[in-house]
Design a protein around this motif. Structure first.
Motif, PDB file in Angstrom:
ATOM      1  N   TYR A  65       0.814  -1.204   0.000  1.00  0.00           N
ATOM      2  CA  TYR A  65       0.000   0.000   0.000  1.00  0.00           C
ATOM      3  C   TYR A  65       0.854   1.262   0.000  1.00  0.00           C
ATOM      4  O   TYR A  65       1.783   1.406   0.774  1.00  0.00           O
ATOM      5  N   ARG A 260     -11.833   3.462   5.335  1.00  0.00           N
ATOM      6  CA  ARG A 260     -10.428   3.621   5.697  1.00  0.00           C
ATOM      7  C   ARG A 260     -10.386   4.256   7.080  1.00  0.00           C
ATOM      8  O   ARG A 260     -11.041   5.267   7.314  1.00  0.00           O
ATOM      9  N   LEU A 286      -8.693  -0.398   4.614  1.00  0.00           N
ATOM     10  CA  LEU A 286      -7.350   0.012   5.031  1.00  0.00           C
ATOM     11  C   LEU A 286      -7.427   0.580   6.440  1.00  0.00           C
ATOM     12  O   LEU A 286      -8.166   1.520   6.702  1.00  0.00           O
TER      13      LEU A 286
END
Ligand SMILES: Nc1ncnc2c1ncn2[C@@H]1O[C@H](COP(=O)(O)OP(=O)(O)OP(=O)(O)O)[C@@H](O)[C@H]1O
Ligand SMILES: [Mg+2]
Lengths: 460, 265
Positions: A65, A260, A286
């Motif tokens: 990422y 996220r 995430l």
């Protein structure tokens, strides 16, 4: 000029830029609700955000990422003030309490000493049974309640936002939060709950939670992240544990598939104080978390117990840090992580034992379980020991499922899939067992069990 | 045509990592009977046990294995257990994080999904614990995790009693046990054999020592050497082995093999 107001104020399109911050500040000034908008601080924080490098893939082979590629499309920033929702020209948050209840009824139904419930950045009514000995307020009302003195030394002081890119971003755009104070000697039996539910339309939410425990105080805080929306949440939690205080701070993150969630959480422990962090990262696309503790006086102790289980395309990036500034102080960190499908994880464990921290004892243990060949977890321990006569333990493993255990379970009639579930849940059990409260532990077990069902690719 | 009742191996040849270990095993364990299998270290006793139970690392080169006529070799391990086979491991694996209670419940439910009344199950477990002199605290511990050798063997016997299979292969369940533990294990096997659900269990009792046979008398004793059953006899054979070792058996078999080779030539 109601029409002009409704166009510019209710919901800003969020970008992490000075232009957005200008509009945020204009809005906050207009609120005139006693909020300290703290323009200089916010601008400085945004400058730090821009200056600090993205904590990217650089040193780590497997971690794919790239934070530099983080997208903020179609996110709205709201002030978190309920008044905003009332402006009719645009369908703003408008969270209805009954809907909020649906999002997390068990959380609200649980017995608690008080707490706050947010949908996006907007606070919904607090649970009614607030323990009268403690203070729980939205942080955005700190001006109204004259909390400056109480916050001094804690707010913006414990998490080092000048060195943490996303803590800087959270500081610049802060739009909701909680202030919790447990006075000297008050010991709570039930937890304080802070619930963040995602709003129906996607918001950029910047919470700031401050928890202050007086001398000898004892409390449990349960921070939950729930809901099916796709928010970007970037927050800060700052804890100050006074002399002899004890805090259990548990986080259960169960957001939707595209959410996220970034948090920097820090604690400062005074003499003989104990802070125990618990973290279960279960949802979201995430999640980035920093959990840290500064042991500032002799006798202080920090514990961290964290788990994550990445299925699908989930990424979890976890950093824990304990700073033994003086001795004797103790810490114990236990992390268990698993990944399947294309899940990616990174755990960075930092222990610093400074020159004055004689007689300290630090333990760091992390174990990772990989359940598919495309899953990856990196484990990066960093122990920095500058004092003599200290004990520091570090142990780490990365493994796959134990074939002998699978065969053993098979020989007892347990089919491979079921055996895999048992063994995987068992893998997490030593860290789950550390979480406070049987109900919370069972909830985490159930959630992990559900994730095993979701996993499409448990190949071996 | 009637099916053969029993746990049956026919000309079973098995390799591990391309090395042939079992070189043609013929064996029938009938319901309710006890067959002892003895043999020196490395002769292939555990290989036979693992092959019957379906360990993926054991490659069957030829032959068959059936349980009351049902082919075992095509089944995964859990289906073999469901067909009625139980293996008591020489070295039981640990399953950290999974409590004994949870494991027993899951296993029982898998093998006999029809009869799990929680109260009855609880009683069953406590009765069997009692027979084995096991502290109920074991139920809360993780499966074989940090167990002593003897505790592991008792847990194997607890599982056997709770699963009540049709055929049980006990791979050195008696090894490493103190006198009391050996007695408990013997008592538990006998209690099972005297019970309604256990009276027809056929046992393949792999052992190095005749002493277990004092508690659980064998009907038949087989001697396995170098992947072959070289001798089969009555209970007295176990004592013979204890007294004379395997050398006598070995000598007679190797001369027999030499004769066979000579005959082929
Ligand atoms: N996984 C394996 N890899 C390589 N060799 C193996 C493996 N399993 C068994 N063997 C070999 O097969 C042979 C038979 O082993 P096995 O365990 O069946 O013997 P055993 O009769 O049970 O002996 P013991 O009395 O010592 O338990 C030995 O030579 C052993 O080294
Ligand atoms: Mg063996």
């Amino acid at each position: 000029m109601p029409s002009g107001v409704s166009e510019t104020l209710p919901a800003l399109d969020f970008t992490p830029t000075a232009a957005t911050l200008d509009r945020v500040l204009t809005f906050l000034d207009d609120q005139d609700d006693g909020t300290a908008s703290d323009a200089a601080l916010r601008r400085e924080a945004l400058a730090r955000y821009e200056a600090l490098p993205a904590p990217g893939a650089r040193p780590n082979r497997g971690w794919k990422y790239d934070y530099a590629a983080l997208k903020f499309d179609e996110l709205r920033w709201t002030s978190g003030r309920i008044e905003m929702a009332a402006i009719p020209s645009r369908p703003a948050p408008k969270p209805r309490p009954e809907e909020a209840g649906d999002l997390d009824r068990p959380a609200l139904a649980t017995e608690n000493a008080g707490g706050l419930f947010f949908v996006g950045a907007t606070r919904i009514d607090a649970p009614s049974n607030v323990d009268s000995r403690i203070t729980v307020l939205p942080l955005t009302e700190s001006g109204k309640h004259d909390l400056a003195a109480s916050l001094a030394g804690t707010l913006h002081e414990i998490v080092d936002w000048r060195a943490d890119k996303f803590a800087a971003l959270a500081t610049a755009f802060e739009n909701c939060g909680a202030y919790v104070r447990v006075p000297d000697g008050v010991q709570l039996e039930t937890p304080i709950q802070i619930v963040f539910a995602s709003a129906p339309d996607d918001e950029a939410v910047f919470p700031h939670v401050v928890v202050i425990l007086g001398k000898g105080a004892r409390a449990t805080v349960l921070e939950r992240h729930v809901g099916d929306g796709d928010p970007f949440t970037c927050g800060i939690v700052e804890v100050h544990a006074g002399e002899g205080a004890e805090l259990d701070y548990a986080v259960v993150q169960q957001t939707g598939d595209a959410a996220r969630v970034f948090f920097s959480r820090g604690a400062r422990c005074e003499r003989d104080a104990q802070v125990r962090w618990y973290l279960a990262e279960l949802g979201g696309a995430l999640a980035r978390t920093v959990l840290s503790a500064k042991l500032a006086a002799p006798g202080a102790r920090a514990e961290a117990s964290a788990l994550f289980f990445n299925t699908g395309m989930q990424h979890v990036d976890l950093t824990s840090g304990v700073d033994h500034t003086v001795g004797p102080t103790t810490s114990d960190t236990v992390v268990r992580s698993a990944a399947t499908d294309r899940g990616q994880g990174r755990y960075v464990g930092n222990i610093v034992i400074r020159p004055k921290a004689h007689g300290s004892d630090a333990s760091l243990r992390d174990d990772a379980l990989l359940l598919s060949k495309h899953a990856h977890i990196d484990s990066i321990p960093a122990l920095e020991i500058a004092a003599n006569d200290v004990k520091a333990f570090h142990g780490a493993t990365v493994g796959s499922l134990d074939e002998d255990a699978l065969f053993y379970a098979g020989s007892r009639g347990i089919a491979r899939g079921e055996a895999l579930r048992l063994i995987t849940l068992g893998f997490f059990e030593p860290v789950i067992a550390r979480f406070p409260g049987a109900a919370l532990r069972d909830e985490i077990r159930t959630a992990l069990d559900g994730k095993i069902d979701e996993a499409t690719e448990i190949d071996l | 045509m009637s099916i053969t009742r029993g746990l049956v191996a026919r000309d079973l040849r098995v390799a591990v990592e391309n090395k042939e270990i079992l070189k043609g095993i013929d064996l029938t364990v009938e319901p309710g009977r006890v067959h002892a299998l003895m043999g020196p270290n490395g002769s292939g006793k555990s290989t036979l046990a693992f092959t019957l139970a379906g360990h993926p690392g054991y490659q069957v080169l030829s032959g068959s294995a059936t349980l009351d006529g049902e082919d075992l070799l095509g089944l995964p391990p859990d289906k073999r257990a469901k067909a009625g086979l139980f293996l008591s491991f020489q070295y039981p694996a640990a399953i950290p994080g999974v409590s004994v209670a949870n494991f027993l419940r899951t296993a029982r439910m898998a093998v006999r999904p029809e009869d799990l009344n929680p109260a009855k199950f609880r009683k069953l477990v406590f009765d069997k614990l009692d027979t084995l002199d096991m502290d109920p605290a074991f139920l809360g511990r993780y499966v074989n995790d940090g167990f002593s050798g003897g505790e592991k063997k008792r847990l194997e016997m607890l599982q056997m009693a709770i699963l009540a299979p049709k055929y049980a292969v006990l791979d050195e369940t008696d090894s490493g046990l103190d006198v009391d533990a050996l007695q408990s294990v013997g008592r538990s096997v006998n209690a099972l054999r005297e019970s309604d659900e256990g009276k027809d269990i056929g046992f393949l009792l792999i052992t190095h020592y005749p002493r277990i046979l004092k508690y659980v008398p064998a009907d038949v004793v087989h001697i396995l050497i170098d992947g072959r059953i070289v001798k089969t006899g009555g209970p007295e054979l176990a004592n013979e082995i204890e007294r004379d070792g395997y050398d006598g058996v070995r000598a007679s078999t190797s001369s027999a093999q030499a004769e066979a080779a000579a005959a082929r030539a």
